[in-house]
Design a protein around this motif. Structure first.
Motif, mmCIF file in Angstrom:
data_model
loop_
_atom_site.group_PDB
_atom_site.id
_atom_site.type_symbol
_atom_site.label_atom_id
_atom_site.label_comp_id
_atom_site.label_asym_id
_atom_site.label_seq_id
_atom_site.Cartn_x
_atom_site.Cartn_y
_atom_site.Cartn_z
ATOM 1 N N THR A 24 0.843 -1.201 0.000
ATOM 2 C CA THR A 24 0.000 0.000 0.000
ATOM 3 C C THR A 24 0.878 1.251 0.000
ATOM 4 O O THR A 24 2.097 1.184 0.244
ATOM 5 N N GLU A 60 -7.316 -0.669 -1.060
ATOM 6 C CA GLU A 60 -6.979 -2.052 -0.658
ATOM 7 C C GLU A 60 -7.951 -2.617 0.367
ATOM 8 O O GLU A 60 -7.999 -3.823 0.581
ATOM 9 N N ALA A 61 -8.742 -1.742 0.997
ATOM 10 C CA ALA A 61 -9.683 -2.217 2.023
ATOM 11 C C ALA A 61 -10.929 -2.852 1.409
ATOM 12 O O ALA A 61 -11.661 -3.584 2.075
ATOM 13 N N ILE A 63 -12.145 -5.445 -0.231
ATOM 14 C CA ILE A 63 -11.786 -6.801 -0.670
ATOM 15 C C ILE A 63 -12.915 -7.440 -1.489
ATOM 16 O O ILE A 63 -12.671 -8.017 -2.552
ATOM 17 N N LEU A 93 -4.898 -9.059 0.176
ATOM 18 C CA LEU A 93 -5.692 -7.950 0.736
ATOM 19 C C LEU A 93 -6.166 -8.266 2.154
ATOM 20 O O LEU A 93 -6.212 -7.386 3.017
ATOM 21 N N TRP A 94 -6.517 -9.526 2.416
ATOM 22 C CA TRP A 94 -6.881 -9.914 3.796
ATOM 23 C C TRP A 94 -5.670 -9.787 4.724
ATOM 24 O O TRP A 94 -5.797 -9.366 5.884
ATOM 25 N N LYS A 97 -5.369 -6.138 5.488
ATOM 26 C CA LYS A 97 -6.441 -5.672 6.386
ATOM 27 C C LYS A 97 -6.166 -6.096 7.837
ATOM 28 O O LYS A 97 -6.327 -5.317 8.774
ATOM 29 N N LEU A 108 -10.452 -11.525 12.318
ATOM 30 C CA LEU A 108 -11.363 -10.787 11.424
ATOM 31 C C LEU A 108 -12.411 -11.720 10.812
ATOM 32 O O LEU A 108 -13.397 -11.258 10.235
#
Ligand code: KDG
Ligand code: MG
Length: 408
Positions: A24, A60-61, A63, A93-94, A97, A108
């Motif tokens: 990022t 990027e958040a 997903i 991406l996970w 996050k 999460l």
């Protein structure tokens, strides 16, 4: 934040892996596994040419949005290459996050539903004595569940049976000899069907009723042959019989199911929920064999497992060494969190692999745990990876005694 860069990393520390690294603009790094055994460069090219340019500058958040965009906007849907590429983006991406949240990824996904994930290892031997040594080795390492495969009299080397059985040698098929072409193995289903029930009888006799035993049929039987094998294995109380017949003929599993109560696992070569539609809604299987890496990532596999849960079907995610430590970590986080976890396949990666991929998952008392580092808990060492250049390597192929190409 947005995605500043994305790189495809191809390396061969012990065996070939394709890894996606997303960074990022704040410098947070996420990793995803895109390894498709024997077809690595196809997915590397798909990512490099067609996916990476679409990622730069995205939030990027988002997903779910990224997943839907990559799946639907390509027009061409599904398939192992596309779905492994989407999986790599999704998992990276996970990872980001969870790192931003400062939490291990499983938190999460709803938090831990258990203390650890029951793992099964691969014991094998060209004959019964060698198999029993291999089983004992696994028990000594702490495994509570073991897949058993043996050689078949009259056939030579067969898939799933370690060629090198010196004590301490790892069973691993990257030494698919690294030839420019796949090695060929001979196969005879009738000889196999005659041999396997006796092996299970002997193993039960020696190791007792408690040990969790599994077996992989590697897609080589017809539905009728599979039903008959399942029936003859019932006295030995298998945890599952895997890939007893090619699963793409979903209706064929009705025939198997009607003949045996041996639990059935299928799906390591599937790549979307649609491959399972009949199998799940008609309860023709007991375990979903998909890997996070080959099924569109955590986003897709979690939905698939929720669908399966309605029908009391559990997970048995594919975890051979061609699933990289990144892919394995991702499915350990998912497995720890979902209610309908069943079992996790676990072949320990080679030392070279574990030098390049630094993991924080643990194996203790037969259970795997993803660890509590923020994100997936896996780091990638570029400097070390540079020393392990990609070399084409194929899985072996099977031919019948008369030379006919058989199911892999
Ligand atoms: O890439 C396929 C192999 O990993 C194969 O060994 C997988 O049958 C397999 C299993 O159950 O792990
Ligand atoms: Mg298998």
């Amino acid at each position: 934040m947005t995605i500043r860069s994305a790189e495809v990393l191809v390396s061969s520390p012990g065996r070939n892996f394709v890894t996606l690294r997303i960074t990022t603009d704040d410098g947070v790094v996420g990793l995803g596994d895109a390894t498709v055994n024997g077809r690595e460069l196809a997915v590397a090219a798909y990512l490099t040419e067609h996916v990476l340019p679409l990622l730069i500058g995205r939030d990027e958040a988002m997903i779910e949005d990224a997943w839907q965009f990559l799946y639907r906007s390509a027009y061409w849907r599904r398939g192992p290459i596309t779905m492994a590429a989407i999986a790599a983006v999704d998992v990276a991406l996970w990872d980001i996050k969870a790192k931003v949240a400062g939490l291990p990824l499983y938190q999460l996904l709803g938090g831990a539903s258990r203390t650890g994930c029951l793992a099964y290892g691969h014991a094998s031997g060209t004959d019964l004595d060698a198999l029993c040594v291999s089983i004992q080795n696994h028990l000594d390492q702490g495994f509570k569940a073991i897949r058993i495969q043996t050689g078949v009299p009259g056939l030579g080397q067969i898939y799933g049976v370690a060629g090198d059985q010196r004590p301490g040698q790892r069973y691993d098929y990257e030494p698919a000899k690294r030839l420019p072409k796949p090695a060929e193995e001979l196969w005879d289903t009738r000889a196999y069907l005659r041999h396997v029930p006796g092996v299970f009888a002997a193993v039960r006799e020696k190791f007792g009723p408690e040990l969790v035993l599994l077996h992989d049929g590697h897609h080589r039987m017809t539905p009728n042959q599979a039903g008959s094998l399942g029936k003859s294995l019932e006295p030995y109380d298998l945890f599952w019989l895997e890939d007893c017949t090619p699963g793409e003929n979903q209706e064929g599993m009705r025939r198997v199911r009607s003949q045996t109560t041996t639990p059935l696992a299928i799906g390591e070569v599937f790549n979307t929920v649609y491959d399972y539609q009949t199998l799940i809604t008609e309860q023709l299987i007991d375990y979903v064999r998909s890997a996070v890496t080959h099924t569109g990532g955590i986003t897709a596999l979690r939905k698939l497992m929720d669908f399966a849960a309605i029908y009391q079907i559990k997970s048995g995610f594919h975890g051979p060494t061609d699933i990289s430590p990144v892919g394995q970590a991702a499915q350990l986080h998912l497995g720890l969190a979902i209610h309908n976890f069943g079992i996790q396949e676990y072949m320990k990666h080679s030392e070279e692999t574990l030098q390049v991929f630094r993991t924080s998952y643990t194996f203790e008392n037969g259970l795997l745990h993803p660890g509590n580092n923020p994100g997936l808990g896996v780091d990638y060492d570029d400097d070390l990876a540079a020393g392990f250049e990609y070399t084409p390597a194929y899985l072996p192929t099977a031919r019948l005694l008369d030379g006919t190409v058989h199911d892999w």
